[in-house]
Design an enzyme around this catalytic site. Structure first.
Site, PDB file in Angstrom:
ATOM      1  N   GLU A 112      35.942 -23.548  46.653  1.00  5.02           N
ATOM      2  CA  GLU A 112      34.705 -22.769  46.702  1.00  5.02           C
ATOM      3  C   GLU A 112      34.433 -22.205  48.104  1.00  5.02           C
ATOM      4  OE1 GLU A 112      32.875 -22.016  44.190  1.00  5.02           O
ATOM      5  OE2 GLU A 112      33.954 -23.269  42.727  1.00  5.02           O
TER       6      GLU A 112
ATOM      7  N   ALA B  98      46.109 -24.564  44.709  1.00  3.37           N
ATOM      8  CA  ALA B  98      45.301 -24.177  43.552  1.00  3.37           C
ATOM      9  C   ALA B  98      44.175 -23.261  44.008  1.00  3.37           C
ATOM     10  CB  ALA B  98      44.709 -25.426  42.879  1.00  3.37           C
TER      11      ALA B  98
ATOM     12  N   PRO C 272      -5.583 -11.741  44.824  1.00  5.73           N
ATOM     13  CA  PRO C 272      -6.890 -12.381  44.684  1.00  5.73           C
ATOM     14  C   PRO C 272      -7.334 -13.202  45.890  1.00  5.73           C
ATOM     15  CG  PRO C 272      -5.227 -13.682  43.614  1.00  5.73           C
ATOM     16  CD  PRO C 272      -4.528 -12.464  44.122  1.00  5.73           C
TER      17      PRO C 272
ATOM     18  N   ASP D  58     -11.417  -3.721  51.640  1.00  2.00           N
ATOM     19  CA  ASP D  58     -12.605  -4.138  50.895  1.00  2.00           C
ATOM     20  C   ASP D  58     -13.059  -5.498  51.371  1.00  2.00           C
ATOM     21  OD1 ASP D  58     -12.539  -1.902  49.403  1.00  2.00           O
ATOM     22  OD2 ASP D  58     -11.717  -2.842  47.595  1.00  2.00           O
TER      23      ASP D  58
ATOM     24  N   LYS E  92     -17.383  -3.841  49.784  1.00  2.00           N
ATOM     25  CA  LYS E  92     -18.428  -3.829  48.765  1.00  2.00           C
ATOM     26  C   LYS E  92     -18.708  -5.258  48.365  1.00  2.00           C
ATOM     27  CE  LYS E  92     -17.302   0.532  46.660  1.00  2.00           C
ATOM     28  NZ  LYS E  92     -15.963   0.968  46.739  1.00  2.00           N
TER      29      LYS E  92
ATOM     30  N   GLY F 226      -8.712  -5.666  46.971  1.00  2.00           N
ATOM     31  CA  GLY F 226      -8.539  -6.943  46.291  1.00  2.00           C
ATOM     32  C   GLY F 226      -7.805  -6.733  44.978  1.00  2.00           C
ATOM     33  N   GLY F 227      -7.003  -7.717  44.596  1.00  2.00           N
ATOM     34  CA  GLY F 227      -6.310  -7.636  43.305  1.00  2.00           C
ATOM     35  C   GLY F 227      -5.351  -6.469  43.271  1.00  2.00           C
ATOM     36  N   ASP F 228      -5.437  -5.694  42.186  1.00  2.00           N
ATOM     37  CA  ASP F 228      -4.594  -4.515  42.032  1.00  2.00           C
ATOM     38  C   ASP F 228      -5.448  -3.259  42.225  1.00  2.00           C
ATOM     39  OD1 ASP F 228      -1.939  -3.360  40.804  1.00  2.00           O
ATOM     40  OD2 ASP F 228      -3.603  -2.282  39.889  1.00  2.00           O
TER      41      ASP F 228
ATOM     42  N   ILE G 177      -6.768  -1.527  38.938  1.00  2.00           N
ATOM     43  CA  ILE G 177      -7.565  -2.235  37.938  1.00  2.00           C
ATOM     44  C   ILE G 177      -8.957  -2.450  38.509  1.00  2.00           C
ATOM     45  CG2 ILE G 177      -7.822  -4.356  36.609  1.00  2.00           C
ATOM     46  CD1 ILE G 177      -4.791  -4.428  36.386  1.00  2.00           C
TER      47      ILE G 177
ATOM     48  N   MET H 205     -16.451  -8.697  37.189  1.00  2.00           N
ATOM     49  CA  MET H 205     -17.799  -8.349  37.649  1.00  2.00           C
ATOM     50  C   MET H 205     -18.862  -8.788  36.643  1.00  2.00           C
ATOM     51  SD  MET H 205     -16.911  -4.641  39.293  1.00  2.00           S
ATOM     52  CE  MET H 205     -15.731  -4.150  38.054  1.00  2.00           C
TER      53      MET H 205
ATOM     54  N   GLY I 148     -10.947 -17.543  42.590  1.00  3.56           N
ATOM     55  CA  GLY I 148      -9.620 -17.872  42.073  1.00  3.56           C
ATOM     56  C   GLY I 148      -8.543 -17.789  43.140  1.00  3.56           C
TER      57      GLY I 148
HETATM   58  N1  SAH Z   1      -9.051  -4.650  41.739  1.00  5.56           N
HETATM   59  C1  SAH Z   1      -9.510  -6.013  41.558  1.00  5.56           C
HETATM   60  C2  SAH Z   1     -10.814  -6.085  40.825  1.00  5.56           C
HETATM   61  C3  SAH Z   1     -11.962  -5.517  41.566  1.00  5.56           C
HETATM   62  S1  SAH Z   1     -13.481  -5.697  40.718  1.00  5.56           S
HETATM   63  C4  SAH Z   1      -8.436  -6.787  40.817  1.00  5.56           C
HETATM   64  O1  SAH Z   1      -7.461  -6.200  40.311  1.00  5.56           O
HETATM   65  O2  SAH Z   1      -8.555  -8.009  40.763  1.00  5.56           O
HETATM   66  C5  SAH Z   1     -14.125  -7.176  41.432  1.00  5.56           C
HETATM   67  C6  SAH Z   1     -14.106  -8.298  40.434  1.00  5.56           C
HETATM   68  O3  SAH Z   1     -12.807  -8.877  40.367  1.00  5.56           O
HETATM   69  C7  SAH Z   1     -14.984  -9.463  40.814  1.00  5.56           C
HETATM   70  O4  SAH Z   1     -16.336  -9.217  40.440  1.00  5.56           O
HETATM   71  C8  SAH Z   1     -14.388 -10.584  40.010  1.00  5.56           C
HETATM   72  O5  SAH Z   1     -14.769 -10.503  38.667  1.00  5.56           O
HETATM   73  C9  SAH Z   1     -12.924 -10.259  40.074  1.00  5.56           C
HETATM   74  N2  SAH Z   1     -12.239 -10.993  41.169  1.00  5.56           N
HETATM   75  C10 SAH Z   1     -11.578 -10.489  42.203  1.00  5.56           C
HETATM   76  N3  SAH Z   1     -11.046 -11.462  42.964  1.00  5.56           N
HETATM   77  C11 SAH Z   1     -11.363 -12.624  42.379  1.00  5.56           C
HETATM   78  C12 SAH Z   1     -11.100 -13.994  42.671  1.00  5.56           C
HETATM   79  N4  SAH Z   1     -10.400 -14.357  43.740  1.00  5.56           N
HETATM   80  N5  SAH Z   1     -11.597 -14.932  41.833  1.00  5.56           N
HETATM   81  C13 SAH Z   1     -12.312 -14.587  40.759  1.00  5.56           C
HETATM   82  N6  SAH Z   1     -12.587 -13.315  40.427  1.00  5.56           N
HETATM   83  C14 SAH Z   1     -12.120 -12.345  41.221  1.00  5.56           C
END
Ligand code: SAH
Length: 474
Positions: free
Chosen positions: A22, A44, A227, A250, A272, A303-305, A308, A385, A414
């Site tokens: 190997e 081998a 998140p 944000d 916000k 935050g998040g995506d 969305i 929200m 979360g």
């Molecule tokens: N673009 C974001 C959402 C923005 S709207 C996404 O894709 O996650 C904001 C809402 O997202 C909050 O009011 C809550 O409902 C949710 N949110 C975002 N982060 C969060 C977290 N860490 N824990 C719980 N809810 C969360």
């Protein structure tokens, strides 16, 4: 310095590998990649080595014999990769006697050369060595580099090689040429290559060479920050943060994420908070455009995506109208992250065949939601929200026939250190809204799967609470 670093051109040069296991195979693969002609001496072979040796067009030649010093004749390097220490030592000694460099696998002491850990972005190659002291450290560094040096570096180097003569002619002055190269590798051309748009990148490079048409505008990357847990950032998000001149973020974006950004990037909060005063959306558009027009690399961090419930679409429309180049880096959205960190599978073969992401924030009322279709069984609802509208959500769903005993989970913060999960039923939501002290950001999950948060939880300490507030039986 104990070792001299170098990159050797081994194309069509002969290299001896002693051993057919190997370890020998790993070395032989690398040597083949570099175009060497490899002579493998072993009784081998591994199946791969065997296959290569049998291929008449292959570059590997197999000698099914014992090692003998004459096998070193005509080679430029040797590798001893057998399990027999004494044999390895003999190969090393014979190589040394002939002024050849030999590598003894896993034995820096006997080796005339050692092989680094590599990040291969050919033609760019990064080699890391701990000088034989602790290969595990070299590998650790290599892994870090692997995540930060993106794949488009290779194509970028190739493109610049193709244009090298023309660039030299266009910028005879060395300082001007350096400036031009810096602009290219940090700017739009590199971005286009990252977006897998090689043709457009080449056109942009050509345009950049004439000062009149060369663009000096920056660009905007819309980045999903996830998140909160910085471990949930994508590699592309991390790179964008490390390349940024300006970050418009944000309020939801966690500090743990912001600290990963380039140190001297300007950070501007356009945050916000629910209900609180914030920068108006049109002002956010203006800020992005202003900074990009000034030639900066702008990261719009959300935050998040970004697509969305993030108004990402509106922001791209504004950029497009202004002729500013943009990219989008998706992020892990709250529903996906909260569910994972609370142990709630959003779909489940027995309980839920679909998932709906719903905003409870529609103008001033939730009345406009289609409660009838939301109340259907066998689906999971994730309300964004919704922290301030729990009673209205409960009323809307139960009013259209969803059972009051349907499990729900509320996930506050979360994926963050202060995550808290509340498990209850749909019928409890009004009381929770009034007395539960739910803190934003919070996500509400409705559906049979929410009950699994009790059994499958794995994240956070002492943060789950089961609420069974006294309710009048209907
Ligand atoms: N673009 C974001 C959402 C923005 S709207 C996404 O894709 O996650 C904001 C809402 O997202 C909050 O009011 C809550 O409902 C949710 N949110 C975002 N982060 C969060 C977290 N860490 N824990 C719980 N809810 C969360």
């Amino acid at each position: 310095m104990r070792y001299f670093p170098l990159f050797a051109d081994l194309r069509d040069r002969r290299v001896l590998v002693v051993g057919g296991g190997e370890v020998a195979e790993r070395k032989a693969r690398l040597l083949c990649d570099a175009g060497a002609r490899v002579l493998v001496v072993a009784r081998a072979l591994t199946p791969w080595l065997d296959g290569q040796a049998a291929d008449s067009a292959g570059v590997i030649t197999h000698l099914a014999a014992d090692y003998a010093d004459e096998q070193l004749d005509g080679v430029v390097l040797a590798v001893a990769a057998t399990a027999d220490r004494e044999l390895n030592a003999r190969v090393a000694a014979a190589a040394r006697a002939r002024n050849l460099l030999a590598n003894v696998v896993d034995d820096a002491e006997l080796s005339g050369f050692i092989v680094p850990a590599i990040v291969d972005r050919s033609p760019v190659m990064i080699a890391v060595s701990s000088g034989g002291t602790a290969p595990v450290l070299a590998r650790l560094i290599r892994e870090r580099l692997e995540t930060t040096v993106d794949e488009s570096i290779g194509p970028l180097a190739e493109l610049l090689a193709r244009w090298r003569a023309r660039i030299r002619a266009a910028f005879p002055d060395l300082a001007a040429r350096r400036r031009f190269y810096t602009k290219i590798v940090r700017g739009r051309v590199a971005e286009l290559l990252r977006a897998r748009r090689g043709v457009a990148a080449e056109r942009e490079l050509e345009r950049s060479m004439t000062p009149e048409t060369g663009s000096t505008t920056g660009s905007v990357v819309l980045v999903g920050a996830g998140p909160g847990d910085p471990g949930l950032l994508t590699l592309n998000a991390l790179r964008a943060l490390q390349d940024a001149d300006v970050i418009l973020h944000d309020r939801l974006v966690a500090d743990e994420v912001l600290v990963l950004a380039r140190r001297d990037a300007a950070r501007i909060s356009v945050g916000k908070a629910a209900g609180a005063h914030s920068v108006p959306q049109t002002r956010i558009h203006e800020l992005m455009i202003e900074h990009a027009r000034a030639g900066r690399r702008v990261v719009r961090l959300k935050g998040g995506d970004p697509f969305i419930f993030g108004r990402g679409g509106e922001e791209l429309e504004a950029l497009r109208a202004a002729g500013i180049a943009y990219e989008v880096v998706p992020g892990i959205t709250a529903a996906v992250a909260c569910a994972a960190y609370a142990g709630i599978p959003l779909t489940h073969r027995r309980h839920a065949q679909s998932l709906r992401l719903v905003t409870a924030h529609c103008g001033d009322s939730v009345d406009r939601l289609d409660w009838q279709s939301l109340a259907r069984e066998r689906q999971t609802l994730a309300f964004y929200m919704g922290a301030g509208r729990l009673a209205a959500i409960s009323k809307g769903l139960i009013g259209q026939g969803r059972d009051a005993s349907t499990p729900i989970a509320i996930v506050e913060n979360g994926s963050r250190a202060d995550q808290r999960v509340t498990i209850a039923s749909l019928g409890d939501l009004t009381d929770i809204g009034a007395h539960g002290e739910i803190r934003s950001p919070a996500l509400l999950i409705v559906g049979e799967v929410a009950a699994l948060a009790g059994e499958l939880a794995w994240f956070g300490e002492l943060t789950r609470r089961w609420l069974r507030l006294d309710r009048q039986a209907a």
